[in-house]
Design a protein around this motif. Structure first.
Motif, PDB file in Angstrom:
ATOM      1  N   HIS A  42      42.177  29.748  39.785  1.00 55.66           N
ATOM      2  CA  HIS A  42      41.862  30.779  40.884  1.00 55.66           C
ATOM      3  C   HIS A  42      43.145  32.172  40.496  1.00 55.66           C
ATOM      4  CE1 HIS A  42      40.730  33.338  43.726  1.00 55.66           C
ATOM      5  NE2 HIS A  42      41.853  33.506  44.201  1.00 55.66           N
ATOM      6  N   ASP A  66      42.702  34.217  37.148  1.00 58.37           N
ATOM      7  CA  ASP A  66      41.350  35.421  37.683  1.00 58.37           C
ATOM      8  C   ASP A  66      41.341  36.330  38.236  1.00 58.37           C
ATOM      9  OD1 ASP A  66      39.205  33.538  36.047  1.00 58.37           O
ATOM     10  OD2 ASP A  66      38.573  33.100  38.123  1.00 58.37           O
ATOM     11  N   ARG A  67      42.706  35.937  39.190  1.00 53.01           N
ATOM     12  CA  ARG A  67      43.296  37.004  40.165  1.00 53.01           C
ATOM     13  C   ARG A  67      44.236  38.082  39.520  1.00 53.01           C
ATOM     14  NH1 ARG A  67      43.599  37.119  46.465  1.00 53.01           N
ATOM     15  NH2 ARG A  67      43.038  39.227  46.471  1.00 53.01           N
ATOM     16  N   ASN A  79      39.892  41.430  39.630  1.00 51.03           N
ATOM     17  CA  ASN A  79      38.987  40.244  40.315  1.00 51.03           C
ATOM     18  C   ASN A  79      39.789  40.371  41.597  1.00 51.03           C
ATOM     19  OD1 ASN A  79      37.713  38.384  41.489  1.00 51.03           O
ATOM     20  ND2 ASN A  79      38.480  36.516  39.821  1.00 51.03           N
ATOM     21  N   THR A 135      38.336  38.772  44.039  1.00 51.06           N
ATOM     22  CA  THR A 135      37.886  37.472  44.915  1.00 51.06           C
ATOM     23  C   THR A 135      39.164  36.712  45.288  1.00 51.06           C
ATOM     24  OG1 THR A 135      35.891  37.341  43.277  1.00 51.06           O
ATOM     25  CG2 THR A 135      36.276  35.980  44.902  1.00 51.06           C
ATOM     26  N   ALA A 177      36.641  32.111  46.400  1.00 48.54           N
ATOM     27  CA  ALA A 177      36.398  31.426  45.594  1.00 48.54           C
ATOM     28  C   ALA A 177      35.689  30.384  45.333  1.00 48.54           C
ATOM     29  CB  ALA A 177      37.396  31.766  44.425  1.00 48.54           C
ATOM     30  N   LEU A 193      35.392  34.633  37.195  1.00 47.63           N
ATOM     31  CA  LEU A 193      35.294  33.207  37.357  1.00 47.63           C
ATOM     32  C   LEU A 193      35.475  32.644  36.594  1.00 47.63           C
ATOM     33  CD1 LEU A 193      33.107  33.181  40.563  1.00 47.63           C
ATOM     34  CD2 LEU A 193      35.567  33.431  40.773  1.00 47.63           C
ATOM     35  N   THR A 238      38.699  29.895  37.425  1.00 46.26           N
ATOM     36  CA  THR A 238      38.693  29.687  38.543  1.00 46.26           C
ATOM     37  C   THR A 238      37.968  27.927  38.767  1.00 46.26           C
ATOM     38  OG1 THR A 238      38.967  30.858  39.904  1.00 46.26           O
ATOM     39  CG2 THR A 238      37.088  29.511  40.974  1.00 46.26           C
TER      40      THR A 238
END
Length: 402
Positions: free
Chosen positions: A71, A74-75, A199, A201, A206, A336, A339
């Motif tokens: 995660h 992704d972020r 991103n 999220t 997530a 994602l 993630t």
């Protein structure tokens, strides 16, 4: 010929090749060290139970940290997570060389497991970022070949160093990971990727997305069951062969070499055929081959049956391992991907529980029945993969998750 070789290398991004070569070197270094960790810890006069807990910390932390690391990649982007993970891994191996207290060994192996769980999902996600969809099965197959090349060479070097200077293996492994970090840092600077930058999220959001993806859930559950079977390779299989076969330890060593050689030479040709089939179907086929191999191991009374079992078992690996990466890639939305690769690390619960459960069975009911029971557990993976395949087909037809 020169043009063909050049065009082959141009199929993938330069950074993908760096990741593949780095996989060979880093996994080779890790396999040079970790198979002999129990021996090294025993020489430090640690209690066998504490040694078992220490070794078990790595897969346990991999299970816990994978989702978080994926995660975060992704972020915040692939680069910072991979750099932190490689630096932590290098420091962990250097720490083993100088650690003296038993609790340091425990914490350092936990650190290695956590860093590995951050790096592997992120590296696979980056490969997906930089590779076209039609080429991803091939690149994930190459990654698995790279792992096996490292796994086939590393233990041979490690066995020699373990008898001469065990500390040196930790220094060498740490240095390789540190060098890998520097080279990858330079290469990733050239990559124009915005993954993770836009991103927003959150971790909880997530988790909710992943939790509601039933195809992913079935894949993870099926992966846990089959991981219980794979884990017997390094835990109960050598003991079983030693008790049941003449020269069982030697046969086991030969089988490990056969496994690595088959993967190295057959994985890429197989990947061309595998591109024609749905990933979940390939996972089911992989489970069938794995179960057949385990049953051959359990009932083997001659080396021929044992070898035949390893051939079947290896075909299961060839079908399952790269396909699992492709399947996760297909299930995940682009923002994602990390993630989802991280969530797939929950399969490691099977690798953590498998040796413990198998060991209890082995001590109570013997090797033959142990492998029968383990095969039945692996059989349940087919039910999960079949359910996941149905959910995935409905999702593709309706465009809605089930």
């Amino acid at each position: 010929m020169r043009v063909n070789i050049l065009s082959y290398f141009q199929q993938f991004h330069q950074t993908v090749w760096v990741l593949l070569i780095g996989t060979v070197l880093s996994r080779g270094a890790a396999f040079m060290t970790m198979p002999f960790l129990a021996i090294y810890l025993a020489r430090q006069d640690l209690h066998p139970i504490f040694i078992g807990i220490t070794i078990g910390m790595s897969p346990l932390m991999s299970t816990i940290g994978g989702f978080i690391g994926g995660h975060l990649s992704d972020r915040y982007g692939r680069k910072p997570i991979m750099m932190i993970a490689l630096l932590g891994t290098a420091l962990g191996y250097f720490g083993f060389a100088i650690a003296e207290h038993q609790w340091w060994f425990l914490l350092l192996n936990a650190l290695l497991g956590l860093c590995n769980s951050f790096f592997e999902p992120t590296a696979q996600a980056l490969m997906g970022d930089l590779t076209s969809k039609e080429m991803r099965m091939k690149v994930y197959s190459l990654r698995y070949v790279a792992i096996n090349i490292g796994a086939s060479v590393g233990p041979l070097i490690g066995a020699f160093l373990a008898m001469t200077n065990a500390n040196m293996t930790f220094y060498i492994t740490g240095s390789i990971y540190f060098l890998y970090m520097i080279i990858l840092f330079i290469m990733i600077k050239k990559v124009k990727s915005t993954n993770g930058v836009n991103n927003k999220t959150t971790l909880s959001a997530a988790f909710q997305i992943v939790r509601k993806d039933r195809a992913l859930l079935y894949f993870i559950l099926g992966g846990m069951m089959i991981a219980v079977g794979y884990s017997q390779m390094e835990s109960n299989l050598p003991q079983h062969f030693e008790n049941r076969l003449e020269n069982g330890v030697m046969i086991y060593s030969i089988l490990l070499s056969l496994n690595a050689i088959m993967v190295i030479f057959l994985q890429m040709p197989a990947s061309h055929l595998m591109e024609r089939y749905r990933p979940m179907k390939l996972m089911i086929a992989g489970s069938i081959f794995t179960i057949a191999g385990l049953l051959c191991f359990g009932f083997a009374t001659t080396w021929l049956v044992a070898i035949f079992g390893m051939v079947l078992f290896t075909f299961g690996e060839i079908l399952s391992f790269p396909t699992s990466s492709l399947l996760i890639d297909q299930l995940a939305a682009d923002h994602l991907r990390g993630t989802y690769f991280g969530a797939s690390q929950f399969r490691n619960l099977g690798s953590f529980a498998g040796p413990i459960f198998g060991g209890v069975l082995f001590s109570q009911i013997g090797g033959v029945l142990t492998f029968v029971v383990i095969s039945v557990i692996c059989l349940s993976s087919i039910l999960f993969f079949s359910a996941g395949s149905k959910v995935n087909q409905i999702t593709e037809l309706t465009g809605k998750s089930v």
